[in-house]
Design a protein around this motif. Structure first.
Motif, PDB file in Angstrom:
ATOM      1  N   VAL A  87      10.561   3.133 -15.408  1.00 40.70           N
ATOM      2  CA  VAL A  87       9.988   3.109 -14.265  1.00 40.70           C
ATOM      3  C   VAL A  87      10.538   1.983 -13.458  1.00 40.70           C
ATOM      4  O   VAL A  87      11.257   0.932 -14.171  1.00 40.70           O
ATOM      5  CB  VAL A  87       8.200   2.984 -14.610  1.00 40.70           C
ATOM      6  N   LYS A  88      10.112   1.714 -12.171  1.00 40.36           N
ATOM      7  CA  LYS A  88      10.731   0.739 -11.244  1.00 40.36           C
ATOM      8  C   LYS A  88      10.129  -0.623 -11.898  1.00 40.36           C
ATOM      9  O   LYS A  88      10.781  -1.812 -12.185  1.00 40.36           O
ATOM     10  CB  LYS A  88      10.316   0.975  -9.890  1.00 40.36           C
ATOM     11  N   ASP A  89       8.724  -0.786 -11.869  1.00 39.38           N
ATOM     12  CA  ASP A  89       8.177  -2.001 -12.449  1.00 39.38           C
ATOM     13  C   ASP A  89       6.484  -1.524 -12.648  1.00 39.38           C
ATOM     14  O   ASP A  89       6.208  -0.589 -12.356  1.00 39.38           O
ATOM     15  CB  ASP A  89       8.190  -3.213 -11.598  1.00 39.38           C
ATOM     16  N   GLU A  90       5.838  -2.548 -13.133  1.00 39.98           N
ATOM     17  CA  GLU A  90       4.599  -2.162 -13.325  1.00 39.98           C
ATOM     18  C   GLU A  90       3.605  -1.785 -12.184  1.00 39.98           C
ATOM     19  O   GLU A  90       2.422  -1.185 -12.442  1.00 39.98           O
ATOM     20  CB  GLU A  90       3.736  -3.391 -14.164  1.00 39.98           C
ATOM     21  N   SER A  91       4.173  -2.147 -11.111  1.00 38.84           N
ATOM     22  CA  SER A  91       3.281  -1.753  -9.879  1.00 38.84           C
ATOM     23  C   SER A  91       3.108  -0.176  -9.686  1.00 38.84           C
ATOM     24  O   SER A  91       2.296   0.170  -8.931  1.00 38.84           O
ATOM     25  CB  SER A  91       4.165  -2.336  -8.654  1.00 38.84           C
ATOM     26  N   VAL A  92       3.784   0.742 -10.523  1.00 40.65           N
ATOM     27  CA  VAL A  92       3.949   1.840 -10.117  1.00 40.65           C
ATOM     28  C   VAL A  92       2.692   2.546 -11.120  1.00 40.65           C
ATOM     29  O   VAL A  92       2.331   3.593 -10.824  1.00 40.65           O
ATOM     30  CB  VAL A  92       5.142   2.559 -10.696  1.00 40.65           C
ATOM     31  N   PHE A  93       2.285   2.073 -12.052  1.00 39.35           N
ATOM     32  CA  PHE A  93       1.261   2.332 -12.595  1.00 39.35           C
ATOM     33  C   PHE A  93      -0.128   2.346 -11.773  1.00 39.35           C
ATOM     34  O   PHE A  93      -0.333   1.856 -10.751  1.00 39.35           O
ATOM     35  CB  PHE A  93       0.723   1.460 -13.791  1.00 39.35           C
ATOM     36  N   ALA A  94      -0.863   3.557 -12.168  1.00 38.03           N
ATOM     37  CA  ALA A  94      -1.925   3.793 -11.185  1.00 38.03           C
ATOM     38  C   ALA A  94      -3.434   4.139 -12.082  1.00 38.03           C
ATOM     39  O   ALA A  94      -3.248   4.023 -13.179  1.00 38.03           O
ATOM     40  CB  ALA A  94      -1.940   5.078 -10.454  1.00 38.03           C
ATOM     41  N   GLY A  95      -4.461   4.159 -11.375  1.00 37.85           N
ATOM     42  CA  GLY A  95      -5.660   4.041 -11.822  1.00 37.85           C
ATOM     43  C   GLY A  95      -6.033   5.593 -12.526  1.00 37.85           C
ATOM     44  O   GLY A  95      -5.219   6.603 -12.078  1.00 37.85           O
ATOM     45  N   ARG A  96      -7.052   5.553 -13.297  1.00 38.92           N
ATOM     46  CA  ARG A  96      -7.371   6.961 -13.846  1.00 38.92           C
ATOM     47  C   ARG A  96      -7.362   7.849 -12.982  1.00 38.92           C
ATOM     48  O   ARG A  96      -7.068   9.042 -13.345  1.00 38.92           O
ATOM     49  CB  ARG A  96      -8.360   7.117 -14.854  1.00 38.92           C
ATOM     50  N   ASP A  97      -8.049   7.536 -11.758  1.00 36.79           N
ATOM     51  CA  ASP A  97      -8.236   8.509 -10.733  1.00 36.79           C
ATOM     52  C   ASP A  97      -7.027   9.274 -10.035  1.00 36.79           C
ATOM     53  O   ASP A  97      -6.947  10.197  -9.531  1.00 36.79           O
ATOM     54  CB  ASP A  97      -9.151   8.063  -9.635  1.00 36.79           C
ATOM     55  N   ALA A  98      -5.843   8.520 -10.335  1.00 28.58           N
ATOM     56  CA  ALA A  98      -4.552   9.103  -9.852  1.00 28.58           C
ATOM     57  C   ALA A  98      -4.181  10.410 -10.232  1.00 28.58           C
ATOM     58  O   ALA A  98      -3.563  11.225  -9.799  1.00 28.58           O
ATOM     59  CB  ALA A  98      -3.246   8.177  -9.887  1.00 28.58           C
ATOM     60  N   LEU A  99      -4.716  10.730 -11.346  1.00 27.16           N
ATOM     61  CA  LEU A  99      -4.554  11.992 -12.100  1.00 27.16           C
ATOM     62  C   LEU A  99      -5.828  12.988 -12.096  1.00 27.16           C
ATOM     63  O   LEU A  99      -6.125  13.726 -12.846  1.00 27.16           O
ATOM     64  CB  LEU A  99      -4.070  12.011 -13.597  1.00 27.16           C
ATOM     65  N   ALA A 100      -6.651  12.774 -11.004  1.00 25.51           N
ATOM     66  CA  ALA A 100      -7.955  13.247 -10.839  1.00 25.51           C
ATOM     67  C   ALA A 100      -7.765  14.738 -10.758  1.00 25.51           C
ATOM     68  O   ALA A 100      -6.841  15.241 -10.104  1.00 25.51           O
ATOM     69  CB  ALA A 100      -8.706  12.690  -9.604  1.00 25.51           C
ATOM     70  N   GLY A 101      -8.718  15.580 -11.373  1.00 30.14           N
ATOM     71  CA  GLY A 101      -8.737  16.774 -11.223  1.00 30.14           C
ATOM     72  C   GLY A 101      -7.883  17.241 -12.341  1.00 30.14           C
ATOM     73  O   GLY A 101      -7.912  18.830 -12.846  1.00 30.14           O
ATOM     74  N   GLU A 102      -7.292  16.491 -13.275  1.00 28.53           N
ATOM     75  CA  GLU A 102      -6.400  16.950 -14.183  1.00 28.53           C
ATOM     76  C   GLU A 102      -7.107  16.601 -15.639  1.00 28.53           C
ATOM     77  O   GLU A 102      -7.539  15.452 -15.539  1.00 28.53           O
ATOM     78  CB  GLU A 102      -5.106  16.271 -14.385  1.00 28.53           C
ATOM     79  N   PRO A 103      -7.288  17.363 -16.520  1.00 28.72           N
ATOM     80  CA  PRO A 103      -8.028  16.866 -17.928  1.00 28.72           C
ATOM     81  C   PRO A 103      -7.144  15.955 -18.737  1.00 28.72           C
ATOM     82  O   PRO A 103      -5.915  15.842 -18.439  1.00 28.72           O
ATOM     83  CB  PRO A 103      -7.965  18.338 -18.536  1.00 28.72           C
TER      84      PRO A 103
END
Length: 194
Positions: free
Chosen positions: A72-88
């Protein structure tokens, strides 16, 4: 040249930044139920006593996949759990165990893994590893995917022509995917050569 790998092989792989920092570890693969492709990953921390992180790694921000790490570029690309919302959450989401059918109605089997082609041009979901419904078939088979995939509420649909390109070993599967996709692009009917 692309290398084929099972999405499940990414579990426990370290996540490193372009600067070489070891920042996380892949916990689970989350599949996009609408497309049958990888949506992203849930993460564990690194270290002996680290547990699950409250952040996810969306597929779109993965810089690269190497034999030993996810970049990954750096840790700033991490997202909250809601970034994958709708996906189990959890390995496989709703794609693992899903039925694979041809658009003509033939059931081929159930998905056991997603096959990825990793190369200089990026990463592409190219097939499913399935447990076939035909008891005479080999234990595991690899079904090629077209460039775009249809997903119904009940099954993952592949063109009827995919049946010709099913393989029972991963070694010859890459060439079968290329030939299958070329045939679809050319609009050639099943059974003919391009």
């Amino acid at each position: 040249m692309s290398v084929l790998l099972r999405a499940a092989e990414l579990v426990k792989r370290p996540v490193v930044t372009l600067a070489g920092e070891d920042v996380a570890q892949i916990k689970d693969v989350v599949y996009a139920s609408a497309t049958g492709e990888v949506a992203g990953f849930t993460l564990n921390g690194r270290g002996l006593f680290s547990g699950p992180l409250r952040k996810t790694l969306p597929w779109a921000v993965v810089h690269g996949l190497g034999p030993d790490a996810v970049m990954v570029k750096d840790e700033s690309v991490f997202a909250g759990r809601d970034a994958l919302a709708g996906e189990p959450e959890g390995a496989g989401g709703s794609v693992l165990g899903s039925r694979v059918m041809t658009d003509g109605g033939r059931e081929l089997g159930r998905v056991t893994d997603l096959i990825l082609a990793v190369g200089e041009g990026g990463t592409d979901a190219v097939g499913y590893e399935i447990e076939p419904t035909d008891e005479q078939a080999p234990r595991r088979q690899f079904v090629p995917l077209p460039d775009t995939l249809a997903v119904s509420g009940e099954a993952l649909l592949v063109p009827d022509a995919a049946v010709e390109f099913i393989r029972d070993d991963l070694a010859g599967f890459g060439a079968a995917v290329d030939e299958f996709r070329e045939r679809l692009r050319a609009g050639a009917p099943p059974g003919s050569t391009v």
